[in-house]
Design an enzyme around this catalytic site. Structure first.
Site, PDB file in Angstrom:
ATOM      1  N   TYR A  99      10.285 -32.246 -30.702  1.00 53.92           N
ATOM      2  CA  TYR A  99       9.370 -33.077 -31.066  1.00 53.92           C
ATOM      3  C   TYR A  99       9.883 -34.364 -30.406  1.00 53.92           C
ATOM      4  O   TYR A  99       9.100 -34.838 -29.548  1.00 53.92           O
ATOM      5  CB  TYR A  99       8.978 -33.491 -32.432  1.00 53.92           C
TER       6      TYR A  99
ATOM      7  N   HIS B  75      -1.895 -30.509 -28.072  1.00 51.36           N
ATOM      8  CA  HIS B  75      -2.248 -31.294 -27.027  1.00 51.36           C
ATOM      9  C   HIS B  75      -3.087 -30.929 -25.903  1.00 51.36           C
ATOM     10  O   HIS B  75      -2.843 -30.943 -24.647  1.00 51.36           O
ATOM     11  CB  HIS B  75      -0.866 -31.941 -26.329  1.00 51.36           C
TER      12      HIS B  75
ATOM     13  N   HIS C 119       4.257 -43.431 -30.447  1.00 51.70           N
ATOM     14  CA  HIS C 119       4.467 -43.177 -29.067  1.00 51.70           C
ATOM     15  C   HIS C 119       3.190 -43.634 -28.197  1.00 51.70           C
ATOM     16  O   HIS C 119       3.030 -43.468 -26.950  1.00 51.70           O
ATOM     17  CB  HIS C 119       4.589 -41.637 -28.873  1.00 51.70           C
TER      18      HIS C 119
ATOM     19  N   ASP D  28       3.749 -40.655 -36.208  1.00 59.46           N
ATOM     20  CA  ASP D  28       4.455 -39.375 -35.371  1.00 59.46           C
ATOM     21  C   ASP D  28       5.733 -39.422 -35.545  1.00 59.46           C
ATOM     22  O   ASP D  28       6.340 -38.706 -35.508  1.00 59.46           O
ATOM     23  CB  ASP D  28       3.836 -39.637 -33.965  1.00 59.46           C
TER      24      ASP D  28
ATOM     25  N   HIS E 214      -2.671 -44.856 -35.784  1.00 59.47           N
ATOM     26  CA  HIS E 214      -2.803 -44.368 -34.412  1.00 59.47           C
ATOM     27  C   HIS E 214      -3.588 -43.438 -34.178  1.00 59.47           C
ATOM     28  O   HIS E 214      -4.109 -42.477 -34.983  1.00 59.47           O
ATOM     29  CB  HIS E 214      -1.077 -43.520 -34.312  1.00 59.47           C
TER      30      HIS E 214
ATOM     31  N   ASP F 113      -5.550 -36.067 -33.375  1.00 60.00           N
ATOM     32  CA  ASP F 113      -4.950 -35.206 -34.543  1.00 60.00           C
ATOM     33  C   ASP F 113      -4.858 -35.931 -35.888  1.00 60.00           C
ATOM     34  O   ASP F 113      -4.495 -35.492 -36.951  1.00 60.00           O
ATOM     35  CB  ASP F 113      -3.468 -34.662 -34.001  1.00 60.00           C
TER      36      ASP F 113
ATOM     37  N   HIS G 189       3.156 -35.521 -39.282  1.00 61.91           N
ATOM     38  CA  HIS G 189       3.217 -34.105 -39.076  1.00 61.91           C
ATOM     39  C   HIS G 189       4.801 -33.453 -39.687  1.00 61.91           C
ATOM     40  O   HIS G 189       5.757 -34.265 -39.698  1.00 61.91           O
ATOM     41  CB  HIS G 189       3.554 -33.647 -37.491  1.00 61.91           C
TER      42      HIS G 189
ATOM     43  N   GLU H 201      -4.601 -41.267 -32.013  1.00 63.56           N
ATOM     44  CA  GLU H 201      -4.808 -39.845 -31.225  1.00 63.56           C
ATOM     45  C   GLU H 201      -5.422 -38.832 -32.215  1.00 63.56           C
ATOM     46  O   GLU H 201      -5.357 -38.890 -33.286  1.00 63.56           O
ATOM     47  CB  GLU H 201      -3.274 -39.378 -30.990  1.00 63.56           C
TER      48      GLU H 201
HETATM   49 FE1  FEO Z   1       0.132 -39.034 -31.291  1.00 63.81          FE
HETATM   50 FE2  FEO Z   1       0.269 -36.479 -33.772  1.00 63.81          FE
HETATM   51  O1  FEO Z   1      -0.483 -37.981 -32.421  1.00 63.81           O
END
Ligand code: FEO
Length: 399
Positions: free
Chosen positions: A192, A23, A145, A164, A79, A83, A225, A81
């Site tokens: 996490y 992040h 999230h 996530d 999602h 990553d 993840h 984001e």
């Molecule tokens: Fe919300 Fe693993 O990114």
């Protein structure tokens, strides 16, 4: 290495052993992480999520091991984001006719990130897409999230891909929950949750109840993840329900920021008072502790005792950083107390109490504020303060 996690469902993700700050360097990840992407080879070929941009080449090489990327029909972006979406431009160049499936909010965030003229299809909870032997079922999960977050259930293989949710920043030799060290796994899963998902705990409870009511025959939970939950996969769902209820232990965390050790000496004396009364207490130097590990301890504990010396008519920067992190995570069911040494003006306690107020954490005792270095009598007062706080923690447990 590509791993077939269920019949015709392949993990084509990347293990990032080396990363230690995530992040944009804001989150510590002591055990690296993985970016999990899944490829479903059916009558239609479907890619679910991608990986962070710097790992595109490795990711695409893995996709090629299973199919020619040009044959991909659908790319599900659960999602946006980066990553998980960072490699989308690279993979989409290889399958320009693929349809990208997103939630309603994904239709805002994906183009917002990439400004590409991709073919999008938006889906809502309950929508299904037949891909041959399997059927995709979509479940919007806003604020788990991000507003665009979504789960994809692969009906047939019976794999839930919740992005996530249920993930961990945990790089390991083996990809499945039953093959890794359980203590490490749960430490990372909790870290996490505490650092990323705590503010959305009420939504998590409601979403889990909603998914349970759908009676999906979930055999595997494959997050974006860390490891994949294949042995007793609902164990992590039960854990999330427990964490989301935020029932802290009757323990204490003392965090202090100090310049010339006066506030540190107070912290230790307060902790002694708590420990004398049998309260399990941990003490952290705000400037030296890992802020994200600290959030885990705060997540677990009932009592938060924060101290800072007064600096520039306020608090020290390390305490300010820690408090801001804590406030944003919106912890519930905590109680707070403050302390600090000062030389001239002494505003630190008031400022920390103000943050507690904004975080909706009741301050249970008037803060203890001492001028200059504490005397032995002052330290006795700190110990007594710790004993009083211990009584409050115990009362809160009994109540
Ligand atoms: Fe919300 Fe693993 O990114």
């Amino acid at each position: 290495m590509v791993v077939e996690i269920a019949k015709d469902v392949f993990w084509v993700g990347v293990t990032d052993w080396g990363i230690r700050r995530f992040h944009g360097f804001e989150l510590s990840v002591h055990q690296g992480t993985t970016y999990n992407s899944y490829l479903i080879r059916d009558e239609k070929t479907v890619l679910v999520d991608s990986v962070w941009g710097p790992h595109s080449n490795e990711f695409i090489a893995k996709v090629r091991e299973v199919v020619d990327p040009a044959k991909i029909d659908y790319v599900v972006c659960n999602h946006s984001e980066p990553d998980h979406s960072g490699s989308l431009p690279d993979i989409m160049r290889l399958c320009p006719n693929a349809t990208m499936i997103v939630s309603k909010n994904g239709l805002l965030s994906v183009p917002g990130h990439y400004h590409q003229n991709w073919k999008f299809k938006t889906v809502k909870t309950g929508e299904r897409l037949n891909i041959g032997r399997n059927e995709l079922q979509f479940i919007e999960a806003p604020m788990l999230h991000w507003p665009d977050s979504m789960f994809t259930f692969v009906s047939g293989a019976d794999v839930l891909m919740p992005n996530d949710a249920f993930g961990q920043h945990y790089a390991s030799a083996f990809l499945f929950n039953d093959l890794v060290d359980q203590e490490e796994l749960y430490r990372e899963a909790l870290k996490y949750y505490a650092n990323i998902l705590t503010p959305y705990s009420d939504k998590i409870i409601r979403k889990i109840e909603e998914v349970v009511a759908m009676n999906l025959p979930i055999k595997i939970i494959a997050p974006s993840h860390g490891v994949i939950w294949r042995k007793d996969p609902l164990q992590i769902v039960a854990k999330y329900l427990e964490w989301a209820r935020q029932k802290p232990e009757p323990t204490a965390v003392v965090v202090y920021a100090t310049m010339w050790n006066a506030t540190e000496r107070m912290a230790k004396a307060i902790a002694e008072g708590l420990i004398e009364e049998g309260v399990d207490t941990k003490v952290y130097h705000a400037a030296l502790a890992d802020g994200n590990d600290l959030m885990v301890e705060i997540f677990k504990s009932k009592l938060l005792v924060f101290g800072s010396s007064t600096h520039n008519n306020g608090i020290l920067p390390s305490m300010a950083k820690m408090l801001e992190e804590m406030r944003g995570l919106r912890f519930k069911n905590k109680i707070g107390a403050t302390f600090g040494s000062y030389g001239w003006s002494g505003e630190s306690i008031k400022e920390m109490e103000e943050v507690f107020k904004r975080a909706a954490i009741p301050v249970v005792r008037e803060g203890i504020r001492l001028k200059w270095q504490p005397t032995e009598d002052d330290l006795d007062k700190c110990r007594a303060y710790g004993r009083e706080l211990a009584a409050t923690v115990k009362a809160s447990k009994e109540g």
